[in-house]
Design a protein around this motif. Sequence first.
Motif, PDB file in Angstrom:
ATOM      1  N   MET A   1     -32.099   0.432 -73.814  1.00 15.28           N
ATOM      2  CA  MET A   1     -30.665   0.765 -73.955  1.00 15.28           C
ATOM      3  C   MET A   1     -30.171   1.557 -72.741  1.00 15.28           C
ATOM      4  N   ARG A   2     -29.014   1.144 -72.240  1.00 10.47           N
ATOM      5  CA  ARG A   2     -28.477   1.839 -71.065  1.00 10.47           C
ATOM      6  C   ARG A   2     -27.831   3.174 -71.463  1.00 10.47           C
ATOM      7  N   VAL A   3     -27.949   4.145 -70.576  1.00  7.51           N
ATOM      8  CA  VAL A   3     -27.340   5.463 -70.772  1.00  7.51           C
ATOM      9  C   VAL A   3     -25.820   5.287 -70.908  1.00  7.51           C
ATOM     10  N   THR A   4     -25.214   6.073 -71.787  1.00  7.69           N
ATOM     11  CA  THR A   4     -23.759   6.002 -71.989  1.00  7.69           C
ATOM     12  C   THR A   4     -23.102   7.302 -71.527  1.00  7.69           C
ATOM     13  N   ILE A   5     -21.785   7.236 -71.340  1.00 13.04           N
ATOM     14  CA  ILE A   5     -21.084   8.462 -70.926  1.00 13.04           C
ATOM     15  C   ILE A   5     -21.135   9.508 -72.040  1.00 13.04           C
ATOM     16  N   ASN A   6     -21.216   9.063 -73.295  1.00 11.93           N
ATOM     17  CA  ASN A   6     -21.304  10.040 -74.394  1.00 11.93           C
ATOM     18  C   ASN A   6     -22.621  10.807 -74.316  1.00 11.93           C
ATOM     19  N   GLN A   7     -23.700  10.089 -73.983  1.00 10.72           N
ATOM     20  CA  GLN A   7     -24.993  10.773 -73.852  1.00 10.72           C
ATOM     21  C   GLN A   7     -24.941  11.800 -72.716  1.00 10.72           C
ATOM     22  N   ILE A   8     -24.231  11.451 -71.643  1.00  6.18           N
ATOM     23  CA  ILE A   8     -24.123  12.387 -70.512  1.00  6.18           C
ATOM     24  C   ILE A   8     -23.339  13.635 -70.945  1.00  6.18           C
ATOM     25  N   LYS A   9     -22.262  13.417 -71.701  1.00  5.32           N
ATOM     26  CA  LYS A   9     -21.453  14.558 -72.159  1.00  5.32           C
ATOM     27  C   LYS A   9     -22.260  15.420 -73.143  1.00  5.32           C
ATOM     28  N   GLU A  10     -23.062  14.755 -73.997  1.00  2.00           N
ATOM     29  CA  GLU A  10     -23.891  15.513 -74.964  1.00  2.00           C
ATOM     30  C   GLU A  10     -24.929  16.373 -74.237  1.00  2.00           C
ATOM     31  N   MET A  11     -25.383  15.909 -73.067  1.00  3.52           N
ATOM     32  CA  MET A  11     -26.365  16.705 -72.315  1.00  3.52           C
ATOM     33  C   MET A  11     -25.765  18.063 -71.956  1.00  3.52           C
ATOM     34  N   LYS A  12     -24.473  18.066 -71.599  1.00 13.30           N
ATOM     35  CA  LYS A  12     -23.813  19.356 -71.302  1.00 13.30           C
ATOM     36  C   LYS A  12     -23.815  20.233 -72.559  1.00 13.30           C
ATOM     37  N   SER A  13     -23.439  19.639 -73.695  1.00  9.22           N
ATOM     38  CA  SER A  13     -23.370  20.422 -74.940  1.00  9.22           C
ATOM     39  C   SER A  13     -24.723  21.039 -75.269  1.00  9.22           C
ATOM     40  N   ARG A  14     -25.798  20.276 -74.982  1.00  7.30           N
ATOM     41  CA  ARG A  14     -27.143  20.769 -75.307  1.00  7.30           C
ATOM     42  C   ARG A  14     -27.689  21.708 -74.242  1.00  7.30           C
ATOM     43  N   GLY A  15     -26.986  21.799 -73.106  1.00  5.05           N
ATOM     44  CA  GLY A  15     -27.482  22.638 -72.006  1.00  5.05           C
ATOM     45  C   GLY A  15     -28.622  21.958 -71.251  1.00  5.05           C
ATOM     46  N   GLU A  16     -28.701  20.622 -71.390  1.00  3.72           N
ATOM     47  CA  GLU A  16     -29.766  19.883 -70.697  1.00  3.72           C
ATOM     48  C   GLU A  16     -29.257  19.453 -69.323  1.00  3.72           C
ATOM     49  N   LYS A  17     -29.998  19.765 -68.275  1.00  2.00           N
ATOM     50  CA  LYS A  17     -29.559  19.456 -66.906  1.00  2.00           C
ATOM     51  C   LYS A  17     -29.502  17.934 -66.676  1.00  2.00           C
ATOM     52  N   ILE A  18     -28.522  17.533 -65.883  1.00  2.00           N
ATOM     53  CA  ILE A  18     -28.272  16.109 -65.627  1.00  2.00           C
ATOM     54  C   ILE A  18     -28.649  15.795 -64.179  1.00  2.00           C
ATOM     55  N   THR A  19     -29.440  14.755 -63.991  1.00  2.00           N
ATOM     56  CA  THR A  19     -29.833  14.362 -62.625  1.00  2.00           C
ATOM     57  C   THR A  19     -29.063  13.107 -62.214  1.00  2.00           C
ATOM     58  N   MET A  20     -28.606  13.114 -60.979  1.00  2.00           N
ATOM     59  CA  MET A  20     -27.930  11.916 -60.448  1.00  2.00           C
ATOM     60  C   MET A  20     -28.403  11.747 -59.004  1.00  2.00           C
ATOM     61  N   LEU A  21     -28.598  10.503 -58.600  1.00  2.00           N
ATOM     62  CA  LEU A  21     -28.993  10.191 -57.219  1.00  2.00           C
ATOM     63  C   LEU A  21     -28.207   8.988 -56.752  1.00  2.00           C
ATOM     64  N   THR A  22     -28.042   8.869 -55.459  1.00  2.61           N
ATOM     65  CA  THR A  22     -27.419   7.656 -54.935  1.00  2.61           C
ATOM     66  C   THR A  22     -28.493   6.583 -54.767  1.00  2.61           C
ATOM     67  N   ALA A  78     -30.258   3.260 -66.275  1.00  2.46           N
ATOM     68  CA  ALA A  78     -29.298   4.256 -65.772  1.00  2.46           C
ATOM     69  C   ALA A  78     -27.878   3.715 -65.813  1.00  2.46           C
ATOM     70  N   LEU A  79     -26.936   4.628 -65.950  1.00  2.00           N
ATOM     71  CA  LEU A  79     -25.514   4.293 -65.853  1.00  2.00           C
ATOM     72  C   LEU A  79     -25.190   4.202 -64.365  1.00  2.00           C
ATOM     73  N   VAL A  80     -24.670   3.057 -63.940  1.00  3.50           N
ATOM     74  CA  VAL A  80     -24.401   2.862 -62.503  1.00  3.50           C
ATOM     75  C   VAL A  80     -22.915   3.090 -62.227  1.00  3.50           C
ATOM     76  N   ILE A  81     -22.666   3.992 -61.277  1.00  8.67           N
ATOM     77  CA  ILE A  81     -21.287   4.375 -60.941  1.00  8.67           C
ATOM     78  C   ILE A  81     -20.951   3.843 -59.545  1.00  8.67           C
ATOM     79  N   GLY A  82     -19.874   3.100 -59.448  1.00  8.64           N
ATOM     80  CA  GLY A  82     -19.431   2.580 -58.149  1.00  8.64           C
ATOM     81  C   GLY A  82     -18.405   3.533 -57.545  1.00  8.64           C
ATOM     82  N   ASP A  83     -18.634   3.894 -56.300  1.00 10.62           N
ATOM     83  CA  ASP A  83     -17.757   4.852 -55.611  1.00 10.62           C
ATOM     84  C   ASP A  83     -16.595   4.089 -54.973  1.00 10.62           C
TER      85      ASP A  83
END
Length: 275
Positions: A1-22, A78-83
Amino acid sequence: MRVTINQIKEMKSRGEKITMLTAYDYVTARIVDEAGVPLILVGDSLGMVVLGFESTIPVKIEEMLHHAKAVVRGAKKALVIGDMPFMTYHVSVEDALRNAARFIQDAGCQAVKLEGGVTVAEKVRRIVDCGIPVMGHIGLTPQSIHQFGGHKIQGKTPEAARRLLEDALALEKAGAFAVVLETVPAPLAALITRKIGIPTIGIGAGAGCDGQVQVINDILGSYTDFVPKHAKQYAKLVDIMSTAVAEYHKEVKAGEFPTDAQSFPMDESVLDGLD
Ligand code: KIV
């Protein structure tokens, strides 16, 4: 299952650090994805670390889409973000919508990122209204490098700090799911992180952000034209690559490569009468 934006937002609520790389290609995207990094940005830093431009400004949307497609093929979770590159969302809301849609429809990304705060908030809202998740990006926004007059720390005066907070709040209100804070003093980034409900992803913004993003070439030591202060080199790939290329060059010149191990044998009687 691919990561969702809700899961990313929940990480903030839980205080879990979020990693992102290009990432800009299939192989790198696979490595990042398999390491469990939840957010991959196909950054317009492509222009500098892959295409050799001096800034991100010359990057065209076709170049971004070409690389985004390769990254999407490599990233299974991973959730892929296009710049969105320079001038693809500035002229009109219609332009912004059409170009954001290309990252989703043509390249297969799950979200887009664009630079700016209050001034782009309306475009962010309209893109989000179309069902496209948007990541904001404030602070040192490289597409405005000529306006800033160089890679300068942002938000150092009381007015500039207030403007950055207002930018972050405007992006949250417009529906952005997260916001990158680039080259912002650590205490200001920590304050913005406390004041907004969506995750902050820092780059040169200290440890108080909800997550961190880095340009992969910076942490791997494979782009050395300019090494930002905020980047830590976890490897020095440029040295490993230079040694390997020099050795290959030397061995070919000396007739030491290829050996039988890299060659394909055959029954030489097949060649009878040809020589
Ligand atoms: O283009 C890029 O890589 C970026 C990151 C530095 C956030 O925008």
